[in-house]
Design an enzyme around this catalytic site. Structure first.
Site, PDB file in Angstrom:
ATOM      1  N   ASN A 276      -4.981   2.207  -1.515  1.00  0.00           N
ATOM      2  CA  ASN A 276      -5.530   0.849  -1.648  1.00  0.00           C
ATOM      3  C   ASN A 276      -6.306   0.639  -2.942  1.00  0.00           C
ATOM      4  OD1 ASN A 276      -7.995   2.137  -1.103  1.00  0.00           O
ATOM      5  ND2 ASN A 276      -8.804   0.316  -0.102  1.00  0.00           N
TER       6      ASN A 276
ATOM      7  N   GLY B 113     -16.468  -4.806  11.312  1.00  0.00           N
ATOM      8  CA  GLY B 113     -15.758  -4.337  10.124  1.00  0.00           C
ATOM      9  C   GLY B 113     -16.369  -4.755   8.791  1.00  0.00           C
TER      10      GLY B 113
ATOM     11  N   LYS C  91       0.809  -1.226   0.000  1.00  0.00           N
ATOM     12  CA  LYS C  91       0.000   0.000   0.000  1.00  0.00           C
ATOM     13  C   LYS C  91       0.845   1.282   0.000  1.00  0.00           C
ATOM     14  CE  LYS C  91      -4.237  -1.637   2.246  1.00  0.00           C
ATOM     15  NZ  LYS C  91      -5.195  -1.395   3.327  1.00  0.00           N
TER      16      LYS C  91
ATOM     17  N   GLY D  56      -4.119   0.790  18.311  1.00  0.00           N
ATOM     18  CA  GLY D  56      -3.253   0.305  17.232  1.00  0.00           C
ATOM     19  C   GLY D  56      -2.720   1.436  16.366  1.00  0.00           C
TER      20      GLY D  56
ATOM     21  N   GLY E 182      -1.445   0.329   9.420  1.00  0.00           N
ATOM     22  CA  GLY E 182      -1.949   0.982   8.220  1.00  0.00           C
ATOM     23  C   GLY E 182      -3.425   1.313   8.317  1.00  0.00           C
TER      24      GLY E 182
HETATM   25  P1  NAP Z   1      -1.405  -4.457  11.592  1.00  0.00           P
HETATM   26  O1  NAP Z   1      -0.613  -3.383  10.909  1.00  0.00           O
HETATM   27  O2  NAP Z   1      -0.929  -5.829  11.585  1.00  0.00           O
HETATM   28  O3  NAP Z   1      -1.624  -4.076  13.148  1.00  0.00           O
HETATM   29  C1  NAP Z   1      -2.172  -2.885  13.566  1.00  0.00           C
HETATM   30  C2  NAP Z   1      -1.594  -2.459  14.909  1.00  0.00           C
HETATM   31  O4  NAP Z   1      -2.146  -3.247  15.936  1.00  0.00           O
HETATM   32  C3  NAP Z   1      -0.109  -2.617  15.055  1.00  0.00           C
HETATM   33  O5  NAP Z   1       0.569  -1.557  14.451  1.00  0.00           O
HETATM   34  C4  NAP Z   1       0.065  -2.676  16.564  1.00  0.00           C
HETATM   35  O6  NAP Z   1       0.164  -1.345  17.109  1.00  0.00           O
HETATM   36  C5  NAP Z   1      -1.252  -3.288  17.023  1.00  0.00           C
HETATM   37  N1  NAP Z   1      -1.084  -4.698  17.366  1.00  0.00           N
HETATM   38  C6  NAP Z   1      -0.656  -5.708  16.570  1.00  0.00           C
HETATM   39  N2  NAP Z   1      -0.607  -6.870  17.246  1.00  0.00           N
HETATM   40  C7  NAP Z   1      -1.026  -6.589  18.507  1.00  0.00           C
HETATM   41  C8  NAP Z   1      -1.194  -7.356  19.694  1.00  0.00           C
HETATM   42  N3  NAP Z   1      -0.922  -8.660  19.711  1.00  0.00           N
HETATM   43  N4  NAP Z   1      -1.640  -6.734  20.803  1.00  0.00           N
HETATM   44  C9  NAP Z   1      -1.911  -5.403  20.792  1.00  0.00           C
HETATM   45  N5  NAP Z   1      -1.764  -4.627  19.700  1.00  0.00           N
HETATM   46  C10 NAP Z   1      -1.331  -5.206  18.581  1.00  0.00           C
HETATM   47  O7  NAP Z   1      -2.866  -4.456  11.013  1.00  0.00           O
HETATM   48  P2  NAP Z   1      -3.684  -3.439  10.078  1.00  0.00           P
HETATM   49  O8  NAP Z   1      -3.419  -3.751   8.677  1.00  0.00           O
HETATM   50  O9  NAP Z   1      -3.483  -2.032  10.549  1.00  0.00           O
HETATM   51  O10 NAP Z   1      -5.172  -3.938  10.413  1.00  0.00           O
HETATM   52  C11 NAP Z   1      -5.675  -3.911  11.730  1.00  0.00           C
HETATM   53  C12 NAP Z   1      -6.988  -4.685  11.820  1.00  0.00           C
HETATM   54  O11 NAP Z   1      -7.963  -4.053  11.008  1.00  0.00           O
HETATM   55  C13 NAP Z   1      -6.896  -6.135  11.333  1.00  0.00           C
HETATM   56  O12 NAP Z   1      -7.723  -6.926  12.147  1.00  0.00           O
HETATM   57  C14 NAP Z   1      -7.476  -6.056   9.929  1.00  0.00           C
HETATM   58  O13 NAP Z   1      -8.058  -7.284   9.515  1.00  0.00           O
HETATM   59  C15 NAP Z   1      -8.546  -4.997  10.127  1.00  0.00           C
HETATM   60  N6  NAP Z   1      -8.900  -4.291   8.889  1.00  0.00           N
HETATM   61  C16 NAP Z   1     -10.207  -4.305   8.521  1.00  0.00           C
HETATM   62  C17 NAP Z   1     -10.603  -3.612   7.391  1.00  0.00           C
HETATM   63  C18 NAP Z   1     -12.058  -3.613   6.999  1.00  0.00           C
HETATM   64  O14 NAP Z   1     -12.375  -3.235   5.875  1.00  0.00           O
HETATM   65  N7  NAP Z   1     -12.953  -4.002   7.880  1.00  0.00           N
HETATM   66  C19 NAP Z   1      -9.656  -2.913   6.616  1.00  0.00           C
HETATM   67  C20 NAP Z   1      -8.319  -2.915   7.027  1.00  0.00           C
HETATM   68  C21 NAP Z   1      -7.949  -3.611   8.172  1.00  0.00           C
HETATM   69  P3  NAP Z   1       1.207  -1.035  18.304  1.00  0.00           P
HETATM   70  O15 NAP Z   1       2.448  -1.820  17.979  1.00  0.00           O
HETATM   71  O16 NAP Z   1       1.417   0.426  18.219  1.00  0.00           O
HETATM   72  O17 NAP Z   1       0.570  -1.490  19.569  1.00  0.00           O
END
Ligand code: NAP
Length: 271
Positions: free
Chosen positions: A85, A237, A64, A124, A127
């Protein structure tokens, strides 16, 4: 229409199902392919796809950000968020957008969750969080607090947050915070297959009037169950997932698509 998704591992993607359902509803002869690519082909992939007849491309992890230097122009919201995206491949060039941003915003409107003048807390710093934070800011949030396990450890994220006047705290500080606004989970905690986890305790969730989880598998995370138990408005979501796909189609098709179409597809996908 020839459309597709580029990313590294795509076998679990729900995007083909959403776009095929839309083609069915609109009686469009379209294809939506999953295109797994390696990092070394990122520089040439858009030209190749354009010459293969593709008109629209979605982009997911981990490309992305990396795809951005190869675009002719990037929309304002995608520049602010720092991620793209959706790409429109045209004879005028390759244009980048971020429909996670608009999809999230539409999902809040659909659920009737008010952001204007509301204190918002986001869990969090990945992205997805950036698109959500930008959306909350543009909707007029009174304040935005972001919770991280390692606050202020990512310089680019700090700069982004500073620009919108947000503040970053850790989970200990969150436990001391008393606020009744909106709490959004942008971490993967609680997602299938580790569905017994919640990013924060029931006590913390109980302090918020609206609780939003970006996770759609499962639909009803423990985090959302805590919110429901304490009378909060809740939103998973799934609507955002469908709305970001429809937002991309609106760009590729050059016309707006009714919210009723989003609602229909969300229902078909099991809300
Ligand atoms: P990511 O980059 O893997 O993780 C997001 C943040 O979550 C990380 O930067 C971290 O922040 C925190 N994190 C990760 N593992 C953790 C843990 N074990 N405990 C506590 N905090 C944790 O994911 P992403 O791509 O941003 O997506 C985040 C979520 O949104 C996922 O579940 C994804 O499936 C969902 N999502 C949904 C949609 C939709 O359309 N509904 C779209 C995009 C994403 P820190 O290190 O700062 O704590």
């Amino acid at each position: 229409m020839k459309l597709g998704l580029i990313g590294k591992k795509l076998s679990h993607s729900k995007s083909p199902e959403i776009h095929q359902r839309l083609f069915g509803l609109q009686h469009i002869d379209g294809t939506y392919s999953l295109l797994e690519i390696q990092p070394d082909s990122i520089e040439t992939i858009l030209s190749k796809l354009y010459h293969d007849g593709y008109e629209g491309i979605n982009v997911t992890i981990p490309y992305k950000i990396d795809i951005m230097p190869f675009l002719t122009k990037i929309s304002q919201e995608a520049v602010s968020i720092g991620a793209v995206n959706t790409i429109h491949l045209t004879d005028q060039g390759f244009f980048g957008f971020n429909t996670d941003y608009s999809g999230f915003s539409r999902s809040l409107d659909h659920a009737g969750i008010r952001i204007q003048d509301t204190d918002c807390v986001v869990l969090g710093t990945g992205g997805a969080a950036r698109a959500i934070i930008q959306s909350l800011f543009d909707k007029g949030a009174a304040s935005i607090i972001v919770v991280s396990r390692h606050p202020r450890s990512k310089p680019a994220f700090c700069k982004f947050l500073e620009q919108i006047g947000g503040r970053e705290i850790d989970y200990d500080e969150l436990a001391r915070l008393q606020t009744g606004g909106v709490l959004v989970n942008c971490t993967p905690v609680g997602m299938y297959p580790k569905m017994d986890d919640s990013p924060v305790s029931e006590d913390i969730v109980s302090r918020y009037g609206a609780v939003v989880d970006l996770i759609y598998n499962p639909r009803d995370t423990i985090f959302l169950q805590y919110g429901k138990k304490h009378g909060a408005m809740t939103l998973n979501g799934m609507y955002m997932l469908v709305a970001q796909a429809i937002g991309a189609e609106e760009i590729w098709q050059g016309k707006s698509i009714s919210s009723s179409v989003i609602e229909k597809i969300v229902k078909e996908m099991g809300e």
